[in-house]
Each structure stands twice: as C-alpha cells, then as structure tokens.
Scaffold this motif. Structure first.
Motif, mmCIF file in Angstrom:
data_model
loop_
_atom_site.group_PDB
_atom_site.id
_atom_site.type_symbol
_atom_site.label_atom_id
_atom_site.label_comp_id
_atom_site.label_asym_id
_atom_site.label_seq_id
_atom_site.Cartn_x
_atom_site.Cartn_y
_atom_site.Cartn_z
ATOM 1 N N ASP A 69 8.255 -10.541 -27.648
ATOM 2 C CA ASP A 69 8.680 -10.554 -29.062
ATOM 3 C C ASP A 69 7.772 -11.433 -29.913
ATOM 4 O OD1 ASP A 69 12.270 -10.392 -28.438
ATOM 5 O OD2 ASP A 69 10.743 -8.831 -28.569
ATOM 6 N N ILE A 70 7.433 -12.634 -29.405
ATOM 7 C CA ILE A 70 6.564 -13.536 -30.165
ATOM 8 C C ILE A 70 5.173 -12.932 -30.308
ATOM 9 C CG2 ILE A 70 5.483 -15.804 -30.186
ATOM 10 C CD1 ILE A 70 7.936 -16.884 -28.735
ATOM 11 N N SER A 71 4.666 -12.372 -29.192
ATOM 12 C CA SER A 71 3.346 -11.729 -29.237
ATOM 13 C C SER A 71 3.348 -10.590 -30.238
ATOM 14 C CB SER A 71 2.957 -11.215 -27.846
ATOM 15 O OG SER A 71 2.817 -12.280 -26.941
ATOM 16 N N PHE A 72 4.451 -9.803 -30.203
ATOM 17 C CA PHE A 72 4.541 -8.693 -31.147
ATOM 18 C C PHE A 72 4.567 -9.198 -32.583
ATOM 19 C CE2 PHE A 72 5.818 -4.978 -33.282
ATOM 20 C CZ PHE A 72 6.895 -5.293 -34.093
ATOM 21 N N ALA A 73 5.330 -10.289 -32.817
ATOM 22 C CA ALA A 73 5.414 -10.831 -34.178
ATOM 23 C C ALA A 73 4.051 -11.269 -34.683
ATOM 24 C CB ALA A 73 6.390 -12.004 -34.202
ATOM 25 N N LEU A 74 3.292 -11.973 -33.825
ATOM 26 C CA LEU A 74 1.959 -12.429 -34.246
ATOM 27 C C LEU A 74 1.019 -11.253 -34.437
ATOM 28 C CD1 LEU A 74 1.529 -15.594 -32.010
ATOM 29 C CD2 LEU A 74 2.359 -15.437 -34.352
ATOM 30 N N LYS A 85 23.614 -18.893 -23.120
ATOM 31 C CA LYS A 85 22.743 -19.758 -23.916
ATOM 32 C C LYS A 85 21.413 -19.085 -24.198
ATOM 33 C CE LYS A 85 24.249 -24.503 -23.095
ATOM 34 N NZ LYS A 85 23.833 -25.823 -22.596
ATOM 35 N N LEU A 86 20.836 -18.478 -23.124
ATOM 36 C CA LEU A 86 19.525 -17.847 -23.295
ATOM 37 C C LEU A 86 19.606 -16.640 -24.227
ATOM 38 C CD1 LEU A 86 17.909 -18.084 -19.758
ATOM 39 C CD2 LEU A 86 17.203 -19.243 -21.841
ATOM 40 N N TYR A 87 20.703 -15.833 -24.099
ATOM 41 C CA TYR A 87 20.858 -14.703 -25.006
ATOM 42 C C TYR A 87 20.972 -15.188 -26.454
ATOM 43 C CZ TYR A 87 21.260 -10.796 -21.771
ATOM 44 O OH TYR A 87 20.997 -9.818 -20.858
ATOM 45 N N SER A 88 21.752 -16.253 -26.642
ATOM 46 C CA SER A 88 21.889 -16.829 -27.978
ATOM 47 C C SER A 88 20.544 -17.347 -28.481
ATOM 48 C CB SER A 88 22.918 -17.961 -27.951
ATOM 49 O OG SER A 88 23.019 -18.581 -29.201
ATOM 50 N N PHE A 89 19.824 -18.019 -27.557
ATOM 51 C CA PHE A 89 18.496 -18.543 -27.893
ATOM 52 C C PHE A 89 17.562 -17.408 -28.311
ATOM 53 C CE2 PHE A 89 14.668 -20.652 -27.974
ATOM 54 C CZ PHE A 89 13.833 -20.434 -26.896
ATOM 55 N N LEU A 90 17.530 -16.318 -27.495
ATOM 56 C CA LEU A 90 16.659 -15.181 -27.807
ATOM 57 C C LEU A 90 17.053 -14.522 -29.117
ATOM 58 C CD1 LEU A 90 16.175 -13.451 -24.347
ATOM 59 C CD2 LEU A 90 14.490 -14.674 -25.680
ATOM 60 N N SER A 91 18.366 -14.426 -29.336
ATOM 61 C CA SER A 91 18.830 -13.814 -30.585
ATOM 62 C C SER A 91 18.357 -14.608 -31.803
ATOM 63 C CB SER A 91 20.358 -13.733 -30.559
ATOM 64 O OG SER A 91 20.855 -13.264 -31.787
ATOM 65 N N ASP A 92 18.468 -15.945 -31.718
ATOM 66 C CA ASP A 92 18.017 -16.794 -32.829
ATOM 67 C C ASP A 92 16.508 -16.702 -33.018
ATOM 68 O OD1 ASP A 92 20.604 -17.562 -33.212
ATOM 69 O OD2 ASP A 92 20.425 -19.459 -32.149
ATOM 70 N N VAL A 93 15.771 -16.624 -31.883
ATOM 71 C CA VAL A 93 14.317 -16.489 -31.982
ATOM 72 C C VAL A 93 13.951 -15.176 -32.663
ATOM 73 C CG1 VAL A 93 12.193 -16.151 -30.641
ATOM 74 C CG2 VAL A 93 13.758 -17.982 -30.043
ATOM 75 N N ASN A 94 14.636 -14.083 -32.270
ATOM 76 C CA ASN A 94 14.359 -12.779 -32.885
ATOM 77 C C ASN A 94 14.659 -12.792 -34.386
ATOM 78 O OD1 ASN A 94 13.407 -11.403 -30.639
ATOM 79 N ND2 ASN A 94 15.455 -10.910 -29.923
ATOM 80 N N GLN A 95 15.763 -13.473 -34.758
ATOM 81 C CA GLN A 95 16.071 -13.569 -36.193
ATOM 82 C C GLN A 95 14.989 -14.344 -36.939
ATOM 83 O OE1 GLN A 95 20.088 -14.856 -37.062
ATOM 84 N NE2 GLN A 95 20.868 -13.869 -35.200
ATOM 85 N N ALA A 96 14.494 -15.415 -36.282
ATOM 86 C CA ALA A 96 13.413 -16.197 -36.903
ATOM 87 C C ALA A 96 12.161 -15.353 -37.060
ATOM 88 C CB ALA A 96 13.114 -17.431 -36.050
ATOM 89 N N ILE A 97 11.863 -14.524 -36.045
ATOM 90 C CA ILE A 97 10.679 -13.652 -36.109
ATOM 91 C C ILE A 97 10.783 -12.694 -37.285
ATOM 92 C CG2 ILE A 97 9.530 -11.741 -34.915
ATOM 93 C CD1 ILE A 97 10.065 -13.236 -32.293
ATOM 94 N N VAL A 98 12.004 -12.179 -37.500
ATOM 95 C CA VAL A 98 12.194 -11.221 -38.602
ATOM 96 C C VAL A 98 12.081 -11.907 -39.959
ATOM 97 C CG1 VAL A 98 13.878 -9.673 -39.678
ATOM 98 C CG2 VAL A 98 13.602 -9.685 -37.187
#
Length: 793
Positions: free
Chosen positions: A281-286, A133-146
């Motif tokens: 990842d979020i910090s990097f995106a911002l 679940k967490l890997y899926s969650f992180l993957s979706d978050v990374n896609q959103a960041i991109v």
C-alpha cells in the motif's frame, strides 16, 4: 461396611481417572500429598517425584513471590484462583486455570485443586487482539494514504499511528547512495535514531539491505541476538522483534519502514502477510504520488510547443495514446507499447477495440460517444496484451484538437494489475480473519462501554439462544445485560482499571430465561488519548465443569465421613476381638498345664489347633488394624539405624519349623555381610516376615530363598524367591490391593484376608524403599526390595 467402601472407591476412581489434572497439597508446607493420572501425564513427573515436591516447584521462578502472597491471603472453602503460569518438567510454560477446595486429608489441612490447560485459549485471545490491532493499524495507514498527498507528512503520520495505535516503535528511512537516511520515527528519541543509523554501517545490517533488494520481501528478526556493540540500544528498550519492510517505487528500493515490538516472535506468518500488504500500500501510494505528479506535468506540457510535447510524450512513465474518432490509433509513446506488448509500428495499424475482450466492445462504443460529447472519462478496464494476457488499466480520456484541426481522443494509461492483486490479497486476508472469527469454538464479541453490542460470532449467538446477530444486538448490556446489574458493573469497573480481564466467571441469562455459567476474558481497546473505544472478549460455557467440581467435592466429603466411621469401627472391633482371645489363650495354657499328665498325643493336637486358630485370628486383627492406621496416616514410625542382617537371620530361624512342616527348603544367602539401614524396625521386620510367610504358604515343593545383596549403585537389595504357584498376569495389577486374593470365597485353597502384600507395600513406602515383582503362573515368584544405600555403622 460395603456402602462406605463404595463411596471411597468412587472418589478414588473419580480423582484418579478425571481427565483434568488434579492434586491435593498441604496448606502449611505446600507439599503435594496426592496427584491423579492426568497431572502425571500433563506435567511429566512421576507420582513419586510429585510427592517429593511442593507447588512452588511447578511455577516459573519469577511467579513464586506472587504465588506466596496469594497463599497468605484469607481464602474461602471454595475458590477460583484465576489463570496462572505453570512449568512442566520439560521446561515448557503453560497457562492453567485453577479451582480449589479446602479439605482435610490424612489429618492435614489441605486443598483439592483442579487445573485446566487454557494455553490455547490465551494464545487465541492474544492472537485475535494482536490481529485486531494490526487490522486497525493498517486501516488507519490506508486512510492516511488516501488523505495525505505530501510524502513527508505521510511518513510522519505512519510512524505516529504505529506507535500510538499498535504499540510498535517505528522509523522510516530512505536509501541514498546505499546509506539509510531516517526521515520519520515514532517512539524513539533522536539519540537512539542516530545509533540506529550507525548500525546500518555494520555488516549484519548491510546484509539486511541486500536481502531486501534481492527478495523484494519483508525481513523479520523475531528473537534479537545482541551481538553488535551498538545493539545495546535495542536491549535497553527491551526490543525483541523487528520487521524491515521494503518500499519500492518503480521497481526500485526507495526506503525501509522498520517496526519494533517488545514481544518475542511477534511477527509470525499472519502478521507478515498483513505487514506485506502495508508495504504494497505504501509503495503504491508513493508510486501513485509520483505518477500523479508526472501525469500532471504531462498534461501541462501537452499545451506547450511541439518539441516539448514530443519530449514529454516519449519520456512519460505513463502510457499516452492518441486515437481518431473511430478508435484508430494515431500515435502512442514507448510506455504504452510496453504496457500492451506491441511495437509502435504494430500499434499504428490497430484499433483500440482490438485490446478489449469481445464482451466489452460495446462499452468502447459508448465511451467514444461520451468523449465526443465533451465528457472526461476516468475508469478502470480490463485490456488484452499481445500475448492475450489480461491486465488492469487505469484510463483517463478526453477529447482534444490536433494541430491540423482534427478532433482526436487523448488517453493516459497506467498498468494497475499489481495494485489490483494487492487489493484482492487484502480482501482475501480479511475473509480469512472473518472465517476465523465466525468459526471459532468459543464465543467472541465486541461491545461499547455503554453496553451496545457491535460484534458477536455464531458460537456466542447460539450459546445465548438467539437466532441471529440482529436479534441479539437489540439487547443492551448496560440496561438488560446477560448478567445481573451488579455483575456488569463489576466487569466494567475491573476492565477500566486493569485494561484486561481473564477468566471472570459469572451467570448469564439466555433468551429463554435460563441461566448458564460462563468464563469470560476481555480487553479494553483505547484510542491515543486513553479513551475506551470498545471491549473485545471471549466467552466459554462452563456450566457442566462447575457441576463436575461440585460432584467431586461432595464425593470427597462422603468418602472422608465413611473413612472416619470405618476407622472407628475397625479400632473397636479389634479391641473387642483381641481381649477375649488373649483370655482364651491364657485359660487354655492353664488347662494344659493343669492336666499335663493326662494329655495324650491326640489331646496335644487339640491344644495346638486351639492355639494356632486363636493366633491366626489375632494376626488377622493385627493386620487389619495396622492397615487401617497406615491408611489414615496414624501409624507410629521410629526410624533408627538397625542391623538388618541379624533381623533376617532371626526371621529365617522363626519360619524354619513352618517350612519343615511343608517339606520345603528355607535358607538365607548373604552376599553383603553385616548391613545397617536407617529404617523403622517394626515395619521392616513385618515386610520381610510377610513376604517369607506368603512364600511358604504358596509353595508346595522346592524352596524359599532370601537373598541380601548390593547392586552396581551400592544400593541394598533384598529378594524373597520361591518355587510356588506363581501369580497370573491378570491378577498381578491387583497384587498390592487390600482384601483381595487371586482365589476368593469360602472354597479358596489358601487362608488369609488379603492384607499381607497390601501391608508390605505400605511398609516399603514408609521407609522410602521400592518393591518390584517377577512371577509367572506355575513357575514361582520373586519380590525384590531396594532400600537405597546402607548406613556406615
């Protein structure tokens, strides 16, 4: 009856020494009737404690209604009952898998149970599901960041993903003047969010902010203590664990992502690592969004007047470098100096080739040619700082015209070393997860609902007899399947209804056509609309364990049949022996009376010998019959209050002649006065009688002493002590076993069939008493009986 005894001993040995916990319980009262060594060791109770309990006593209180409902259902002779929670004596909860078989035990309808501890398997399955679940969650978050460039839309998307995909309630707050302003949330209501904002005005939550600032790391509360008056909001939502994830932009704490779970200790070491990666990842995106904005501004302002250009040049958060067509540095800003560790004066005397490792200088030459040809280069390179430390730099370069007409190269440089490290850590984490998946000792898989195999680890591939995943993936479970078609349909129907399956047993078909028996657990993974995406599951080969269960049941059935035959034989033979012997004794008595005047001393010894031998046979038959009744649970018990002091005195008088013949002292030491017990009189009398008889038999000189006393707990203690031959250390462990003596065979020095102490043990247990032994070979023996507290008469 040696064959029947062997069967009984085989069953007893298999039951007692089986590595898995086993017990037998009464299907009417739910009381334990017998337990094996593995159950005693696993659950922490003594055998006596087990036999005073019911199966409800080893279940968590909240599981008992479900247990009782399950027991009321009509059940087959053999039954797999699934996975249940059990409570050990220590209070620890474990998961066990239950198989049972209905049997007849000591005349009662009972169930033979095998319990296997599957706590680690359940924990591993849940762990893998949570990590998935967490890997899926992180993957979706990374896609959103991109994909998402707008910060507010990104925050809203992250909160939505966390709640819908990972079942984690969340909010994101920005730090303004040391106060939290929540700008996005998922799973909460507005009123709850208002209460959460108020919570951060309290000292305990101010400390969280300080810790985030100090450590620059996530803060986890894995078991919330609801001390604050306003924390009731978490209590109502059943929130047990919270992770506060810092967001840093340009080394400054910009805000917090808070994730909430209803599971205690949800955020363990693995979850923390994954969440930390999300934080980076979020910090990097911002950071990237801000720098992109600043970079864009820098490029736009570059074309303004010189004064504006110079202001931008010097204050830009990204490094700016001007070089001529040969790579000599013309100008640079303060940020570039900081990135490379040189002063501006030092840089103005250098060539860009000096920043590169020797093996990369040729690439610099090639890039200069492309730039002068009009290309724009956007790439990531490794550069060397002044201290020779390698760093990763993101470069965007293009050809420009200087005010004086010269051609130059403009480079915009950003230090991305930390970002690279973050990606490396993420890759390492993925490798660790992949290693766990591939090296698991149980089979793991992922399939689509229509039967396509997406993933399978080596264990499962080998279990099914395939050489590679590619070969296995050619099979479709819906069309061919490992199971029969009906089993696959049962699996799909159940998992779609319940969402999860635990311990489903079925027959699977290997590549070579042979059948193995497996136990399968699986979970349906669904999207936000409730549509099933795939099934993740675990598989265990239980072919051997089913075989063992069948062998045990067969051995039990044979042992029960042998017991019934043996008991019938003993009852018949006892009757056939006692009847003629009683007739012989009667006729001998008549003969003795008829010829009384003609019986001399020598003839008197003949009559006594006949009488003693006959009574020895009757006593032996009585002992065998009593032991048989005790063994099958049909011995008559009549408990009442009796005067045991009087009984012991009578027994001392009864054995006085036997002791005198052997020239040993027999006496009674009463330290407790008149004592009354609530016991069965016959079994109590036989217990003391057998112990005195044994003591006299095995004592050649000295004494036999019977003592009546009370201990410090006011419990009645009876001891029978002798100065006889004692018992060897090797034989002591067999002392209460039937038909066994220390000396066996026709040449033994003492008579008897080896049932005296076996009967004593059974009689003591019938009266809920205890017996202990103190002995040493050649130095006498003492049996100590504890009958509990006396009855006030």
């Amino acid at each position: 009856m040696p064959f029947d005894s062997n069967i009984q001993e085989t069953f007893n040995f298999l039951f007692k020494h089986h590595p898995l916990p086993m017990w037998i319980y009464d299907l009417n009262t739910y009381e334990f009737l017998e337990v094996n060594n593995a159950a005693i060791k696993k659950y922490g109770y003594s055998r006596k404690q087990f036999l005073s309990m019911t199966i409800k006593d080893i279940r968590p209180e909240e599981d008992i209604p479900k247990l009782l409902n399950d027991l009321k259902q009509k059940r087959p002779v053999k039954q797999y009952s699934g996975i249940w929670r059990h409570r050990l004596k220590s209070g620890r909860i474990i998961y066990v898998e239950i198989n049972s078989h209905i049997i007849s035990y000591k005349g009662k309808k009972a169930a033979l149970v095998i319990a296997r501890d599957v706590t680690n398997e359940v924990s591993l399955t849940e762990k893998l599901e949570k990590l998935n679940k967490l890997y899926s969650f992180l993957s979706d978050v990374n896609q959103a960041i991109v994909r998402i460039k707008d910060r507010q839309k990104l925050f809203n998307k992250i909160c939505k993903i966390s709640f819908e995909n990972a079942n984690l309630l969340s909010w994101i707050g920005l730090l303004e003047d040391d106060k939290i302003k929540i700008v996005a949330y998922g799973g909460f209501t507005k009123s709850v969010i208002k209460n959460i904002i108020d919570l951060f005005q309290e000292d305990c939550y101010k400390k969280i902010l300080k810790k985030l600032l100090r450590t620059k790391n996530i803060v986890v509360i894995n078991d919330i203590d609801y001390k604050s008056n306003k924390q009731h909001i978490y209590n109502k939502l059943n929130i047990k664990s919270i992770a506060f994830i810092p967001i840093f932009v340009s080394e400054k704490l910009e805000g917090i992502v808070a994730l909430h779970s209803t599971i205690i200790n949800y955020f363990d070491s693995d979850e923390r690592k994954l969440i930390k990666e999300m934080s980076l990842d979020i910090s990097f995106a911002l950071n990237y969004q801000r720098k992109e904005l600043e970079k864009q501004k820098a490029e736009e302002l570059f074309h303004l007047n010189a004064e504006l250009y110079m202001n931008l040049f010097e204050t830009s958060p990204v490094g700016i470098l001007l070089e001529d067509t040969n790579g000599n540095i013309i100008d640079c800003n303060k940020t570039f100096s900081q990135i490379m560790g040189y002063s501006k004066d030092e840089l103005l005397k250098m060539n860009v080739r000096e920043f590169q490792p020797k093996n990369n200088v040729a690439q610099v030459e090639e890039n200069i040619k492309k730039l002068l040809a009009g290309e724009i280069i956007d790439n990531e390179i490794v550069s060397l700082r002044k201290d020779k430390k390698p760093i990763w730099v993101h470069l965007v370069e293009r050809k420009v015209k200087l005010p004086d007409g010269r051609t130059a190269i403009l480079s915009i440089a950003e230090d991305i070393t930390e970002r690279k490290k973050t990606y490396e850590l993420l890759q390492e984490s993925e490798e660790r997860f992949r290693s766990l998946y591939e090296n698991s000792t149980i089979g793991l898989y992922r399939t689509t609902p229509d039967g396509q195999i997406l993933l399978a680890n080596k264990t499962l591939i080998n279990m099914l007899g395939y050489d590679s995943f590619e070969e296995l993936a050619k099979r479709n479970l819906q069309k061919e399947g490992f199971e029969s078609h009906s089993d696959r349909k049962k699996f799909v129907d159940l998992i779609e209804k319940e969402g999860i399956i635990r311990g489903l047993e079925s027959a699977w078909l290997r590549k070579d056509g042979t059948i193995i028996y497996v136990r399968e657990s699986a979970r349906a993974i669904k999207d936000s609309t409730g549509k099933t995406l795939y099934y993740d599951g675990t598989v265990e080969d239980i072919t051997e364990i089913k075989k063992i269960h069948d062998e045990l049941v067969e051995a039990k059935e044979k042992a029960e049949s042998a017991n019934r035959l043996k008991d019938a034989f003993i009852a018949n033979i006892s009757h056939e022996i006692r009847t003629p012997l009683n007739g012989i004794l009667g006729m001998v008595s008549l003969i003795r009376e008829s010829f009384e005047n003609h019986v001399g001393k020598e003839e008197e010894q003949y009559f006594e010998s006949i009488d003693n031998s006959s009574r020895r046979i009757i006593r032996t038959v009585d002992m065998i019959l009593n032991y048989s009744r005790l063994h099958i649970g049909e011995f008559p018990i009549d408990k009442k209050v009796i005067n045991i002091t009087s009984i012991i005195k009578n027994l001392i008088m009864e054995f006085h002649s036997a002791a005198k013949i052997r020239n040993i002292a027999l006496y009674f030491e009463n330290r407790a006065g008149e004592v009354f017990l609530y016991v069965d009189e016959y079994s109590f009398t036989q217990t003391i009688s057998n112990l005195i008889d044994n003591a006299i038999k095995y004592t050649k000189q000295g004494y036999v002493k019977v003592t009546l006393d009370k201990n410090e707990n006011d419990e009645v203690i009876i001891s029978v002590k002798d100065t006889g031959i004692g018992i060897s250390k090797e034989y002591q462990k067999h002392i209460f076993e039937p038909y066994i003596q220390e000396e066996m065979g026709y040449g033994r020095a003492y008579d008897g069939v080896g049932l005296g102490l076996a009967l004593v043990k059974k009689f003591v247990e019938l009266n809920n008493a205890k017996i202990n032994l103190e002995t040493k070979k050649g130095a006498g023996t003492q049996f100590i009986l504890n009958y509990g507290k006396a009855v006030t008469n």
